[in-house]
Structures are given as structure tokens and as C-alpha cells.
Design an enzyme around this catalytic site. Structure first.
Site, PDB file in Angstrom:
ATOM      1  N   GLU A 118      25.253 -10.242  -4.434  1.00 61.90           N
ATOM      2  CA  GLU A 118      24.959  -8.889  -3.963  1.00 61.90           C
ATOM      3  C   GLU A 118      26.185  -8.311  -3.248  1.00 61.90           C
ATOM      4  OE1 GLU A 118      21.768  -6.654  -0.978  1.00 61.90           O
ATOM      5  OE2 GLU A 118      22.212  -8.790  -0.724  1.00 61.90           O
ATOM      6  N   ASP A 130      27.262  -2.194   5.071  1.00 60.88           N
ATOM      7  CA  ASP A 130      25.849  -2.219   5.421  1.00 60.88           C
ATOM      8  C   ASP A 130      25.474  -1.064   6.342  1.00 60.88           C
ATOM      9  OD1 ASP A 130      24.755  -4.250   3.988  1.00 60.88           O
ATOM     10  OD2 ASP A 130      24.534  -5.650   5.645  1.00 60.88           O
ATOM     11  N   SER A 187      18.672 -11.050   0.653  1.00 63.82           N
ATOM     12  CA  SER A 187      20.074 -10.626   0.688  1.00 63.82           C
ATOM     13  C   SER A 187      21.018 -11.791   0.369  1.00 63.82           C
ATOM     14  CB  SER A 187      20.415 -10.050   2.063  1.00 63.82           C
ATOM     15  OG  SER A 187      21.681  -9.453   2.050  1.00 63.82           O
ATOM     16  N   HIS A 240       9.002  11.718 -43.012  1.00 65.58           N
ATOM     17  CA  HIS A 240      10.362  11.909 -42.503  1.00 65.58           C
ATOM     18  C   HIS A 240      11.231  12.596 -43.569  1.00 65.58           C
ATOM     19  CE1 HIS A 240       9.115   9.177 -39.349  1.00 65.58           C
ATOM     20  NE2 HIS A 240      10.301   9.249 -38.766  1.00 65.58           N
ATOM     21  N   GLN A 269      25.488 -12.054   7.778  1.00 68.39           N
ATOM     22  CA  GLN A 269      24.518 -11.739   6.734  1.00 68.39           C
ATOM     23  C   GLN A 269      23.317 -12.671   6.814  1.00 68.39           C
ATOM     24  OE1 GLN A 269      25.283  -9.085   5.225  1.00 68.39           O
ATOM     25  NE2 GLN A 269      23.579  -8.887   3.802  1.00 68.39           N
ATOM     26  N   GLN A 272       0.821  -1.206   0.000  1.00 67.89           N
ATOM     27  CA  GLN A 272       0.000   0.000   0.000  1.00 67.89           C
ATOM     28  C   GLN A 272       0.863   1.267   0.000  1.00 67.89           C
ATOM     29  OE1 GLN A 272      -0.054  -2.413   2.285  1.00 67.89           O
ATOM     30  NE2 GLN A 272      -0.142  -1.629   4.378  1.00 67.89           N
ATOM     31  N   HIS A 306      20.014 -11.752   8.653  1.00 68.12           N
ATOM     32  CA  HIS A 306      19.059 -10.790   8.084  1.00 68.12           C
ATOM     33  C   HIS A 306      17.693 -11.419   7.904  1.00 68.12           C
ATOM     34  CE1 HIS A 306      20.753  -6.922   7.118  1.00 68.12           C
ATOM     35  NE2 HIS A 306      21.852  -7.463   6.634  1.00 68.12           N
TER      36      HIS A 306
END
Length: 429
Positions: free
Chosen positions: A321, A355, A231, A414, A253, A185, A256
């Protein structure tokens, strides 16, 4: 699962137990319904979805300036100092990047002048995820580069139940307006506009599967930075690798999200076995082991490569990543790599630094997108647009070939447009 053929000479000590690509159809359908209802009902739909998904009953979405300043005042002094430290570094790097962007104007032929300008986007929307942790670095990474780029208005949206410190982070980073709206939303409100939220030109920032899908569905009339999956961290290591450090960085990591993809690519079989054992040992005492352990079991991998060339080739297929390089000559090896989101060179560099606060952006491509794009940067908020202007000599240069080409394409309109200026010049002469 990769779509590219694997190089020869790979031995998987640990393979992922699950495919990172999930069936997204239920998410697509739900998000399409959210977008349609927000377009039709505006704030009323946003309010209803906030109650349904976030259990938040809100009379007003926008965070007042008084509330913003109060959130900053309630920050722990050390947290405030650390946030300002991160903002300063991200801003300094973004300013350096901006300084590298040049505007040009060249005369490619006599009288034919071509150029481009770099124009900041007018209004951008930054989605700031709430997540399971208060990720104080998240607003810094999206809002600060936008302000450095020169965007006229930066809108921030974050879930209504996000930690108050996240509001403080948005304020300190320079957000012009902050809205307590989360999920699909929020993307719908920023893309379509409502009575409270103005429509933006581009939406940036990571989020969950619903946010990601909403960004995908609104793309076109509205720009997006990228589609982000879970990630990722991969580490390249040779015989000099430190098993404890490698396992620590992988699990950092992995905590996460349970869908985080973590991997070690190495040329040393003994190191591979040591890291496998070390991960299990560290999980026994890690407070976030429930999440990190699930990610490791489902998506963790360790692959042994018969050569450095095979290690590089597999790394470029993964296009991770975050890609750390822990080898004897990390700088030399790094120059041979071409597909990744952000590169951490040498054992002193860690994803956790980038990070949080070192200055490079942590909003990066995932799921192999590092093969064709980089991460969020100051240029994300700038459009490079071309222009041209011609003298009469320029018309003499380009009109004849343009008219001939148009004629060969049977595009008479053209041809006439190309020829008109030349004919008038000849009459005037």
C-alpha cells in the site's frame, strides 16, 4: 501469504507469524443480515443497528448545519489551521489531476467520429471511519477530490461516537450532508437508501472488516472504490539506510491497527539486524506499543535480498500500500518499480506526510491490489463515457464489414441493422 512464486536470493530475518488473510465467513453472514434488514426496514433498521453495535440511541441521523458549524468553532485553532493546510494541498493536487484529464473527439476514418467525455458522478457516499483515533485526515481524502471532480452531492457517514473533530473535518472538506451512521449499516443506507439517507451512485472510503464486506456485497448496482484490507508499509533500503529512521517509520504505520502489515526489504544484512534491534528498542518507549508491537510480532517482516533485482522483484510481488525507497539513488530505483499503492521516494519522504497533509491521497490498495489498481484520486469520481456519430461517408466505411461480421456470427438482426442505413442511402442516391 502471496499467490506468486518468490524470487530467488531471499533470506527472511523475520517472517510474519500470522497470515493476513482471515476466515471472513462470520463477517459475511452478519453483513448480509444487516443489508437485508436495512433494505426491508430502512431507518428503523439503521437505528436498531446503531444501538446494537455503536451503543448510540439517535432520533435523527443527520448532523445539522448548526452542529457542523459548532464543531468547527470548537476546534483548537492550530488543529483548524493544520486541517485547512491539508485540505489546500489535497485540493491543489486533485485540481492538477483533473486538469490532466482530456476529452477527445477524433475522426478515425472519413465520416467516422469517435470521442469520450468525462462526466462527474451525480451523488457519492464517503465513509469516514471513526477508529481508535480521530483520524482528521480521513474525510479530507475522500470528500475533497469528490468536490473537485464536480459531484453534485457528497454524502458523508461516520460512526455516531466518532470524535466531534471528525464532523468538523467533513464540514470543512465540503460534505453536502453528514450522517452519524457507522459500520455496515452506513454502507447499507448509502447503497439502498432509507427515509433519511438518499441512495448514492458510488461509495468510497476505508473502514473495518464489516464496512469492507458491506461494500463488497453492495457492489454492482452501486460502485465502490476498492476493497481495503489492513494498512501496509514496506521500505526498500540498501547499505545507506538509517536503522533508527526505518524502525520509526515502520512503527508509525504499525500503530494504526494490530493487523497492519509492516516490512523491510533490504540488500544489507547488517542493516536488517540493526533495524530488528531498533524496533524492539523503540517499542519499549512507544505509547502505542500495545497495538504497534502486536502488528510487528504478527505481521512484521524483514527480508534480505542478494541483489537489487531480487529486492525489486519481491517488492513488486508484495505490491505494498505504502512503499518507501531509502537507497543511494532512490529516484533511479523508483523508476524500476511498478506495483505499489503510493511511492515515497527518498529519506525525506515519509508515509506520515502523505497520510496527513502533503497532498497525495492516503486511500490506497492493499493485500496485493496494487498490482492492478491505484488509489483514490479525482478520477474515482468521474466516469469516462464514449460516443460516436457518423456521416453518410462513415456509414459507407463501416456498414459493409459490420454486416459481413454479423452474418458470419449468424446474427441476422445485427446484419439487418448494419445494412439498413446503407441500403437507404443507395436508394436515395
Amino acid at each position: 501469504m502471496t499467490r506468486l512464486p518468490l524470487p530467488k536470493g531471499l533470506t527472511f530475518v523475520k517472517s510474519p507469524a500470522r497470515d493476513a488473510v482471515a476466515d471472513n465467513r462470520p463477517v459475511e453472514e452478519l453483513v448480509a443480515g444487516v443489508l437485508a434488514r436495512v433494505q426491508a426496514e430502512g431507518d428503523a433498521a439503521v437505528r436498531a443497528f446503531s444501538a446494537q453495535f455503536d451503543k448510540a440511541e439517535l432520533d435523527s441521523f443527520e448532523v445539522t448545519m448548526e452542529a457542523r458549524e459548532a464543531a468547527v468553532a470548537r476546534l483548537d485553532p492550530q488543529t483548524l489551521a493544520d486541517t485547512e493546510f491539508a485540505i489546500a494541498n489535497v485540493r491543489a493536487f486533485a485540481e492538477a489531476q483533473l486538469g490532466s484529464l482530456s476529452e477527445i473527439e477524433v475522426e478515425v476514418r472519413p465520416g467516422v467520429h469517435l470521442g469520450h467525455r468525462n462526466i462527474p458522478l451525480e451523488r457519492v457516499g464517503c465513509y469516514v471511519p471513526g477508529g481508535r483515533y480521530p483520524l482528521l485526515s480521513a474525510p479530507i481524502m475522500t470528500i475533497v477530490p469528490a468536490k473537485v471532480a464536480g459531484c453534485e452531492e457528497v454524502i458523508a457517514c461516520l460512526p455516531p461516537n466518532a470524535h466531534e473533530a471528525m464532523i468538523a473535518g467533513c464540514h470543512l472538506s465540503g460534505a453536502d450532508r453528514i450522517f452519524r451512521i457507522g459500520g455496515a449499516q452506513a454502507i447499507a443506507a448509502m447503497a439502498l437508501g432509507t427515509e433519511s439517507v438518499p441512495p448514492v451512485d458510488k461509495i468510497v472510503g476505508p473502514g473495518n472488516a464489516f464496512v469492507n464486506e458491506a461494500k463488497r456485497q453492495v457492489f454492482g448496482p452501486v460502485g465502490i472504490d476498492q476493497l481495503a484490507g489492513p494498512s501496509e508499509i514496506f521500505i526498500l533500503a540498501d547499505h545507506t539506510g538509517d536503522a533508527e529512521m526505518l524502525a520509526t517509520d515502520l512503527l508509525a504505520q504499525a500503530e494504526h491497527d494490530a493487523r497492519t502489515r509492516v516490512g523491510l526489504i533490504t540488500t544489507d544484512a547488517a542493516l536488517a539486524r540493526a533495524v530488528l534491534a531498533e524496533v524492539d528498542a523503540q517499542l519499549a518507549t512507544l505509547s502505542t506499543a500495545e497495538t504497534a508491537g502486536q502488528a510487528w510480532r504478527d505481521y512484521g517482516e524483514i527480508v534480505v535480498c542478494e541483489s537489487e533485482a531480487a529486492m525489486i522483484a519481491y517488492s513488486d510481488i508484495v505490491a505494498a500500500e505504502h512503499l518507501q525507497v531509502h537507497t543511494e539513488d532512490a529516484h533511479s530505483l523508483s523508476k524500476k518499480l511498478r506495483h505499489y499503492g503510493s511511492l515515497l521516494i527518498g529519506t525525506n519522504s515519509s508515509v506520515v506526510y502523505s497520510d496527513k497533509c502533503s497532498g497525495t491521497n492516503h486511500t490506497l490498495p492493499t493485500m496485493g491490489a496494487g498490482r492492478y489498481t491505484g488509489g483514490l484520486w479525482v478520477g474515482t469520481y468521474i466516469k469516462t463515457v464514449t460516443h460516436q456519430w457518423l456521416t453518410e461517408e462513415g456509414v459507407r466505411q463501416v456498414a459493409p464489414p459490420a454486416a459481413r461480421q454479423a452474418a458470419s456470427e449468424t446474427l441476422e438482426g445485427h446484419r439487418r441493422a448494419a445494412q439498413l442505413r446503407l441500403d437507404r442511402m443507395q436508394v436515395q442516391a
